[in-house]
Design a protein around this motif. Sequence first.
Motif, PDB file in Angstrom:
ATOM      1  N   ASN A  86       0.821  -1.203   0.000  1.00  0.00           N
ATOM      2  CA  ASN A  86       0.000   0.000   0.000  1.00  0.00           C
ATOM      3  C   ASN A  86       0.856   1.254   0.000  1.00  0.00           C
ATOM      4  O   ASN A  86       0.637   2.198  -0.769  1.00  0.00           O
ATOM      5  N   LEU A  87       1.821   1.283   0.910  1.00  0.00           N
ATOM      6  CA  LEU A  87       2.662   2.477   1.029  1.00  0.00           C
ATOM      7  C   LEU A  87       3.586   2.614  -0.170  1.00  0.00           C
ATOM      8  O   LEU A  87       3.861   3.730  -0.619  1.00  0.00           O
ATOM      9  N   SER A  88       4.050   1.474  -0.687  1.00  0.00           N
ATOM     10  CA  SER A  88       4.928   1.534  -1.860  1.00  0.00           C
ATOM     11  C   SER A  88       4.186   2.126  -3.055  1.00  0.00           C
ATOM     12  O   SER A  88       4.713   2.989  -3.766  1.00  0.00           O
ATOM     13  N   THR A  89       2.959   1.656  -3.284  1.00  0.00           N
ATOM     14  CA  THR A  89       2.194   2.170  -4.428  1.00  0.00           C
ATOM     15  C   THR A  89       1.751   3.608  -4.187  1.00  0.00           C
ATOM     16  O   THR A  89       1.741   4.427  -5.118  1.00  0.00           O
ATOM     17  N   ALA A  90       1.389   3.924  -2.942  1.00  0.00           N
ATOM     18  CA  ALA A  90       0.939   5.293  -2.646  1.00  0.00           C
ATOM     19  C   ALA A  90       2.088   6.287  -2.851  1.00  0.00           C
ATOM     20  O   ALA A  90       1.926   7.330  -3.490  1.00  0.00           O
ATOM     21  N   ARG A  91       3.259   5.959  -2.310  1.00  0.00           N
ATOM     22  CA  ARG A  91       4.404   6.869  -2.429  1.00  0.00           C
ATOM     23  C   ARG A  91       4.919   6.935  -3.864  1.00  0.00           C
ATOM     24  O   ARG A  91       5.492   7.947  -4.272  1.00  0.00           O
ATOM     25  N   ARG A 140      13.617  11.362 -15.750  1.00  0.00           N
ATOM     26  CA  ARG A 140      14.535  10.282 -16.091  1.00  0.00           C
ATOM     27  C   ARG A 140      14.329   9.819 -17.537  1.00  0.00           C
ATOM     28  O   ARG A 140      15.283   9.567 -18.278  1.00  0.00           O
ATOM     29  N   LYS A 141      13.050   9.684 -17.924  1.00  0.00           N
ATOM     30  CA  LYS A 141      12.775   9.219 -19.287  1.00  0.00           C
ATOM     31  C   LYS A 141      13.168  10.281 -20.310  1.00  0.00           C
ATOM     32  O   LYS A 141      13.629   9.955 -21.415  1.00  0.00           O
ATOM     33  N   ALA A 142      12.992  11.567 -19.906  1.00  0.00           N
ATOM     34  CA  ALA A 142      13.322  12.656 -20.834  1.00  0.00           C
ATOM     35  C   ALA A 142      14.817  12.717 -21.117  1.00  0.00           C
ATOM     36  O   ALA A 142      15.239  13.114 -22.211  1.00  0.00           O
ATOM     37  N   ILE A 143      15.660  12.333 -20.138  1.00  0.00           N
ATOM     38  CA  ILE A 143      17.115  12.399 -20.352  1.00  0.00           C
ATOM     39  C   ILE A 143      17.706  11.061 -20.787  1.00  0.00           C
ATOM     40  O   ILE A 143      18.914  10.879 -20.760  1.00  0.00           O
ATOM     41  N   GLY A 144      16.790  10.097 -21.134  1.00  0.00           N
ATOM     42  CA  GLY A 144      17.292   8.889 -21.772  1.00  0.00           C
ATOM     43  C   GLY A 144      17.152   7.586 -21.023  1.00  0.00           C
ATOM     44  O   GLY A 144      17.604   6.544 -21.523  1.00  0.00           O
ATOM     45  N   SER A 145      16.566   7.579 -19.824  1.00  0.00           N
ATOM     46  CA  SER A 145      16.409   6.305 -19.093  1.00  0.00           C
ATOM     47  C   SER A 145      15.448   5.397 -19.832  1.00  0.00           C
ATOM     48  O   SER A 145      14.406   5.842 -20.320  1.00  0.00           O
ATOM     49  N   LYS A 146      15.832   4.161 -19.917  1.00  0.00           N
ATOM     50  CA  LYS A 146      14.956   3.175 -20.538  1.00  0.00           C
ATOM     51  C   LYS A 146      13.987   2.618 -19.507  1.00  0.00           C
ATOM     52  O   LYS A 146      14.237   2.675 -18.303  1.00  0.00           O
ATOM     53  N   ARG A 147      12.914   2.048 -20.001  1.00  0.00           N
ATOM     54  CA  ARG A 147      11.902   1.509 -19.083  1.00  0.00           C
ATOM     55  C   ARG A 147      12.470   0.391 -18.206  1.00  0.00           C
ATOM     56  O   ARG A 147      12.170   0.293 -17.023  1.00  0.00           O
ATOM     57  N   LEU A 166       6.204  -1.330 -12.872  1.00  0.00           N
ATOM     58  CA  LEU A 166       5.563  -1.479 -14.178  1.00  0.00           C
ATOM     59  C   LEU A 166       4.657  -0.304 -14.508  1.00  0.00           C
ATOM     60  O   LEU A 166       4.597   0.148 -15.661  1.00  0.00           O
ATOM     61  N   TYR A 167       3.953   0.201 -13.483  1.00  0.00           N
ATOM     62  CA  TYR A 167       2.984   1.268 -13.723  1.00  0.00           C
ATOM     63  C   TYR A 167       3.675   2.598 -14.002  1.00  0.00           C
ATOM     64  O   TYR A 167       3.414   3.268 -14.996  1.00  0.00           O
ATOM     65  N   LEU A 168       4.593   2.986 -13.133  1.00  0.00           N
ATOM     66  CA  LEU A 168       5.238   4.298 -13.281  1.00  0.00           C
ATOM     67  C   LEU A 168       6.179   4.344 -14.482  1.00  0.00           C
ATOM     68  O   LEU A 168       6.342   5.385 -15.117  1.00  0.00           O
ATOM     69  N   SER A 169       6.796   3.200 -14.769  1.00  0.00           N
ATOM     70  CA  SER A 169       7.726   3.190 -15.912  1.00  0.00           C
ATOM     71  C   SER A 169       6.993   3.333 -17.247  1.00  0.00           C
ATOM     72  O   SER A 169       7.622   3.580 -18.275  1.00  0.00           O
ATOM     73  N   SER A 170       5.659   3.211 -17.202  1.00  0.00           N
ATOM     74  CA  SER A 170       4.879   3.343 -18.440  1.00  0.00           C
ATOM     75  C   SER A 170       4.414   4.778 -18.696  1.00  0.00           C
ATOM     76  O   SER A 170       3.787   5.063 -19.712  1.00  0.00           O
ATOM     77  N   PHE A 171       4.702   5.715 -17.761  1.00  0.00           N
ATOM     78  CA  PHE A 171       4.237   7.100 -17.914  1.00  0.00           C
ATOM     79  C   PHE A 171       4.886   7.761 -19.133  1.00  0.00           C
ATOM     80  O   PHE A 171       6.048   7.513 -19.454  1.00  0.00           O
ATOM     81  N   GLN A 172       4.086   8.640 -19.761  1.00  0.00           N
ATOM     82  CA  GLN A 172       4.622   9.437 -20.875  1.00  0.00           C
ATOM     83  C   GLN A 172       5.225  10.711 -20.309  1.00  0.00           C
ATOM     84  O   GLN A 172       4.532  11.502 -19.657  1.00  0.00           O
ATOM     85  N   PRO A 173       6.523  10.933 -20.515  1.00  0.00           N
ATOM     86  CA  PRO A 173       7.208  12.079 -19.892  1.00  0.00           C
ATOM     87  C   PRO A 173       6.599  13.428 -20.259  1.00  0.00           C
ATOM     88  O   PRO A 173       6.614  14.351 -19.450  1.00  0.00           O
ATOM     89  N   ILE A 174       6.058  13.580 -21.476  1.00  0.00           N
ATOM     90  CA  ILE A 174       5.496  14.878 -21.888  1.00  0.00           C
ATOM     91  C   ILE A 174       4.331  15.262 -20.986  1.00  0.00           C
ATOM     92  O   ILE A 174       4.241  16.384 -20.495  1.00  0.00           O
TER      93      ILE A 174
END
Length: 798
Positions: free
Chosen positions: A307-312, A323-330, A401-409
């Motif tokens: 719960n706390l991990s997903t909430a935070r 991170r994704k904008a400067i080149g981090s891969k998923r 999995l969820y956060l790494s799928s966000f679109q940086p724009i």
Amino acid sequence: MIRNYFKIAFRNLLKNKGYSAINIGGLAVGMAVTMLIGLWIYDELSFNKYFGNYDRIGKIMESGTFGGNIFHQEHMPAPMGDELRNNFPDDFKYVVNSSWTEEHIVAYGDKKFTKTGNYLSEQAPDMFSLKMLRGTRSGLKDQSSVMLSQSVANALFGNENPLDKIIKIDNRLNVKVTGVYEDLPYNSEFNEITFIAPWNLYVATQDWVKRALDNKEWDNNSWQVLVQINPHSDYEAVSRKIADLKLKHAPHTAFLKPRLYIHPMARWHLYTGWDKKGKLDSRIQYIWLFGIIGLFVLLLASINFMNLSTARSEKRAKEVGIRKAIGSKRGQLIYQFLSESLMIVSLAFVISIILLVAALPFFNEVADKKMHVLWTSPVFWLLGIGFCLITGIVSGSYPALYLSSFQPIKVLKGTFNIGRFAAIPRKVLVVLQFTVSVTLIIGTVIVFRQIQYAKNRPIGYDRSGLITIDMNTPELYSHYNTLRNNLLETGAVVEMSTSSSRVTKLSSNNGGFNWEGKDPNFKENFGTVAVTHDFGKTVGWQFKSGRDFSRQFATDSSGMIMTETTVKYMGFKKPEDVIGKQVRWNEKAFTVVGVISDMVMDSPFEPVRPTVFMLNYGWANVINIKLNPQLPAANSLAKVEDVFRKFNPGSPFDYKFTDDQYAAKFSAEERIAKLASAFAGLAILISCLGLFALASFTAEQRTKEIGIRKVLGASVANLWALLSTDFVVLVIISCVVSVPIAYYFLNGWLQKYEYRTEISWWVFAASGLGAMLITLLTVSYQAIRAALLDPVKSLKNE
């Protein structure tokens, strides 16, 4: 790269110290509790495995039917051992006759101790594969021998070699020490046995045992028979062969439908106990119960963590976007979140080990165990590491999995929206947490109520100030009147008597009674107790009709006193109806002179057995003494001890308070209740830790909303209600779900007790209300703190 992952994870922990402490602490507590329960289960499942032939040792038992109820009993006739030994040599490797484990006086010179021991056939040391420290396992072949445990040998002889030394048992039997064996472990059936003497010595010195063997008394069930089957045999096949053995030699017991069988040692501890319908009712249910509790406590801690991990994780959306904008891969982001999760779980595991070591002594005391951490067990470490990996990966998978799928724009423009359904999984998990917690609270309350219900049961005698002393030496048998007079003269004793059974243990049952009007087809089974004249005054009998035994009536030598239940059992309507009636037993006529209230001499959770009392000064096993309530118990006991020293100078003064013996009848249930209450408390604590953190997170998320509401005139009470309502609703749902679950399982548990409490509605109401109050106290701090925040600060942008 991996080093950077852990460096960022460590910085995140330091940045959010409060959340990190709750996350790690809650998970550590859950893991420690689960490990404690795991050690308890391991100890229970490994019971008796100390013995090398564990899987082939058993005891002969008998099942049958009496009064419409199915019974199982382990008491066997004396000739049973020879019958099995002589007629079934292909099936049994060893057949061991056994007396019962009892306290005896063991003396060497001036050293005298009261120790528990047993008389066993000479093959017993081989059957139990005793680990000999001195001598050999053949030490019981000499009739006048004894084998001592290491602790008793040390107590008697210190550093001396005990072999061939002569010691005395019960001030009358001189025996030679022929062996010293390693103390048997606490988690074994025979852990109390500290010395073993030969069965042949028992027979030679006990006339009633010798008579039972010589006369082949197959209806005198007073001993045990232990066996070890041959490697090529199996329990079921041998049980079928011996099933009708008792019926063959005692055909008059046909109405009981007796059948013999072998009860394997592997099932002695966990599978001994049957209800009146013959259904197995034993300790294995507690293995399942605490195993499930352990898994649920661990689940609660894991839910908090997830719960706390997903909430935070939702607070880190911008970090992901940058991170994704400067080149981090998923893949790199997934590894980052998983490494953080694994790091937290690993820290929690280390702390849980520390908590386990600290809590184990207390847990051992409550659970009546002698457990230790399995440092050298590969299974222990594999389970711990496996749990860390599974919990870390599962709890870290959602944010990874969820956060790494966000679109940086979208994230960086501020148009990203978490979604109104994102909190649903967390709410479901909170409901699950409190469902488990409330169920445990209800269960604990019911268990304690059942114990208290039995404790409040009228027991039919006065146990205050009542002590018992075993008559295990000849000096006490032949001086009854002198001993009694000397005790009364001290002023420390109000009354004294002897009996064949303690008031807390009915040790003899018999049939063969006849009376006028008895149905010829009725087969009775009476508890039978031999007493002296002063027994009733010593224990405080409560008469319903008639009178006590009296020395003024010579005819009382054939008098009988019975309980209310006995009167009804015999078919009489009122106690006075049986006064003056004759009851025949063992070719002797007894006249009923009194009827007393039922005495609870066996389990306080079961109905009392029909019981009769008769005068017999020769059939005495216990001295009963009523101390003077006007004097301090310590002073009275000192005076009583002085009197006993005169009559029995060679024996230690060993007494037992009846209060303590009666309290011991509740020990198993009280241990279960204490453990259940401790686990319920920890479950609530873990749930509240998670709730506290979630409330803090919710308040933090809604800071601007709270500021706007305050500006528009919302009061602190309004804001407190706003922030608390969501959590209260979740707890109400949990209470609704937990009530039928708790009722189903607890009602089934109570059915095993004949004398049981009712499940009252207020137990559920009080448990739910308690959970609600705990929730409000947990949430209120964060809610009020957020409501008191200055709206200028909360509305200020960055």
